[in-house]
Design an enzyme around this catalytic site. Sequence first.
Site, PDB file in Angstrom:
ATOM      1  N   GLY A 196      -7.909  -4.723   7.963  1.00 23.18           N
ATOM      2  CA  GLY A 196      -8.655  -5.814   7.322  1.00 23.18           C
ATOM      3  C   GLY A 196      -7.777  -6.556   6.341  1.00 23.18           C
ATOM      4  O   GLY A 196      -6.942  -5.954   5.664  1.00 23.18           O
ATOM      5  N   ARG A 218      -6.215  -5.570  14.679  1.00 24.13           N
ATOM      6  CA  ARG A 218      -6.312  -4.134  14.972  1.00 24.13           C
ATOM      7  C   ARG A 218      -5.744  -3.977  16.382  1.00 24.13           C
ATOM      8  O   ARG A 218      -5.983  -4.829  17.235  1.00 24.13           O
ATOM      9  CB  ARG A 218      -7.762  -3.671  14.884  1.00 24.13           C
ATOM     10  CG  ARG A 218      -8.359  -4.066  13.527  1.00 24.13           C
ATOM     11  CD  ARG A 218      -9.533  -3.234  13.106  1.00 24.13           C
ATOM     12  NE  ARG A 218     -10.222  -3.882  11.994  1.00 24.13           N
ATOM     13  CZ  ARG A 218     -10.129  -3.498  10.723  1.00 24.13           C
ATOM     14  NH1 ARG A 218      -9.400  -2.457  10.386  1.00 24.13           N
ATOM     15  NH2 ARG A 218     -10.786  -4.138   9.782  1.00 24.13           N
ATOM     16  N   ASP A 277      -5.307   3.065   5.418  1.00 21.12           N
ATOM     17  CA  ASP A 277      -4.914   4.372   5.962  1.00 21.12           C
ATOM     18  C   ASP A 277      -4.552   4.307   7.445  1.00 21.12           C
ATOM     19  O   ASP A 277      -3.606   4.963   7.891  1.00 21.12           O
ATOM     20  CB  ASP A 277      -6.061   5.377   5.785  1.00 21.12           C
ATOM     21  CG  ASP A 277      -6.042   6.012   4.396  1.00 21.12           C
ATOM     22  OD1 ASP A 277      -4.972   6.009   3.761  1.00 21.12           O
ATOM     23  OD2 ASP A 277      -7.101   6.501   3.965  1.00 21.12           O
ATOM     24  N   THR A 316      -6.319  -3.120   0.594  1.00 20.63           N
ATOM     25  CA  THR A 316      -7.670  -3.157   1.141  1.00 20.63           C
ATOM     26  C   THR A 316      -8.644  -3.389  -0.005  1.00 20.63           C
ATOM     27  O   THR A 316      -8.452  -2.834  -1.094  1.00 20.63           O
ATOM     28  CB  THR A 316      -8.048  -1.851   1.892  1.00 20.63           C
ATOM     29  OG1 THR A 316      -9.472  -1.796   2.030  1.00 20.63           O
ATOM     30  CG2 THR A 316      -7.616  -0.604   1.152  1.00 20.63           C
ATOM     31  N   ASP A 330     -11.432  -2.265  -0.422  1.00 18.63           N
ATOM     32  CA  ASP A 330     -12.292  -1.108  -0.712  1.00 18.63           C
ATOM     33  C   ASP A 330     -11.715  -0.164  -1.767  1.00 18.63           C
ATOM     34  O   ASP A 330     -12.423   0.693  -2.280  1.00 18.63           O
ATOM     35  CB  ASP A 330     -12.540  -0.300   0.573  1.00 18.63           C
ATOM     36  CG  ASP A 330     -13.408  -1.066   1.555  1.00 18.63           C
ATOM     37  OD1 ASP A 330     -14.236  -1.862   1.089  1.00 18.63           O
ATOM     38  OD2 ASP A 330     -13.244  -0.873   2.769  1.00 18.63           O
ATOM     39  N   ASP A 348     -10.023   2.390  -1.323  1.00 18.23           N
ATOM     40  CA  ASP A 348     -10.377   3.753  -0.895  1.00 18.23           C
ATOM     41  C   ASP A 348      -9.186   4.523  -0.319  1.00 18.23           C
ATOM     42  O   ASP A 348      -9.359   5.376   0.558  1.00 18.23           O
ATOM     43  CB  ASP A 348     -11.513   3.688   0.143  1.00 18.23           C
ATOM     44  CG  ASP A 348     -11.127   2.906   1.377  1.00 18.23           C
ATOM     45  OD1 ASP A 348     -10.071   2.224   1.355  1.00 18.23           O
ATOM     46  OD2 ASP A 348     -11.859   2.964   2.382  1.00 18.23           O
TER      47      ASP A 348
END
Length: 332
Positions: A16, A77, A108, A130, A132, A134
């Site tokens: 993303g 992707r 990741d 990212t 997020d 995360d």
Amino acid sequence: MSDKKIKRIGVLTSGGDAPGMNAVIRAVYRTANYFGIQSIGIRRGWQGLINGDFVVLNDDVVRHTVGRGGTVLYTARSPEFMTEAGRQKALATCKMLGLDGVIAVGGDGTFRGALELSRLGVPVMGIPATIDNDIGCTNYTIGFDSACNTAIDCIDKLRDTMQSHERCSVVEVMGRHAGFLALYVGLAVDATSVLVPEREMDFEQHVIERIQNARLSGITHFMIVVAEGAGSAVEIGHKIKESLGMDPRVTVLGHIQRGGAPTGRDRETATRMGYYAVKAFAEGRSGSVICTREGGIVETPIEEALKMQKHLQMERYDILEAISSTSTGIKQ
Ligand code: ATP
């Protein structure tokens, strides 16, 4: 450490997109120049490495991009890169272009791809980007601050109209598996309640009672912030209607959170990370993710980085509870 002089490196953005990716590309290009290394932009992530889709980076490609969202190298992707045959094609591109290393910017999944490529003998470095936030190995990921600020800006606007009409708003923010964005934004917009995937939801306690408490303290509009992985905002809206008879407005912020100009923090972090990734190559190191820890930059070996986990700081909930219940002194 390797004694081989690095002459040419590739850089790609994958997974993303996140605001600040362009600032990484610029930093990689400029730092590589500084160290006498040529840099090649690989377009469309790992798929671009398979297809030999590239652009030789120069001043024109990176000029005036530091403040632009998205990624000038595009992102994608690539299921094909998950196969051995796909990675062999990518290896052939690396050989054809004479790449002595590849910098992969993403999450990741992108780093798992980088690890596989390194197993074929291509030196790699990873840079976490990212919205997020995360990624376990790093305190901070490029794009998080920009996404938070975009969400905060949208919610502030929503609040104006919710306040005027004395309504309840349910806002879904991004975060399929992680609530970092939702909790940060919730604290910043004075949310009535924040729902995240990491915390099991007791609907009565976490939503209904909080709205009731806010109402008892004189508040007539309510802001429920939901991370997308914590449940459907539409369903939560329905349930609030059933329980309290009010008519909540549901807003899903969606991809708007991924766009827009990167904030100063994202530009600055991206610039530092890009610099350190190239510097590592120039000094003969590779195989790591560039991470922020306690304000500094560290290199974490990719295999180790992929095993690391980061947990949502649940004490931020205590802060939320304290902040949003002070007017009545009600403590749940
Ligand atoms: P985001 O956090 O935005 O989702 P990400 O980097 O985690 O970013 P993914 O879609 O998970 O995004 O991964 C990006 C790409 O990395 C995949 O499309 C695939 O090409 C490659 N990739 C992911 N996992 C692997 C793996 N185990 N082996 C090889 N390549 C992988």
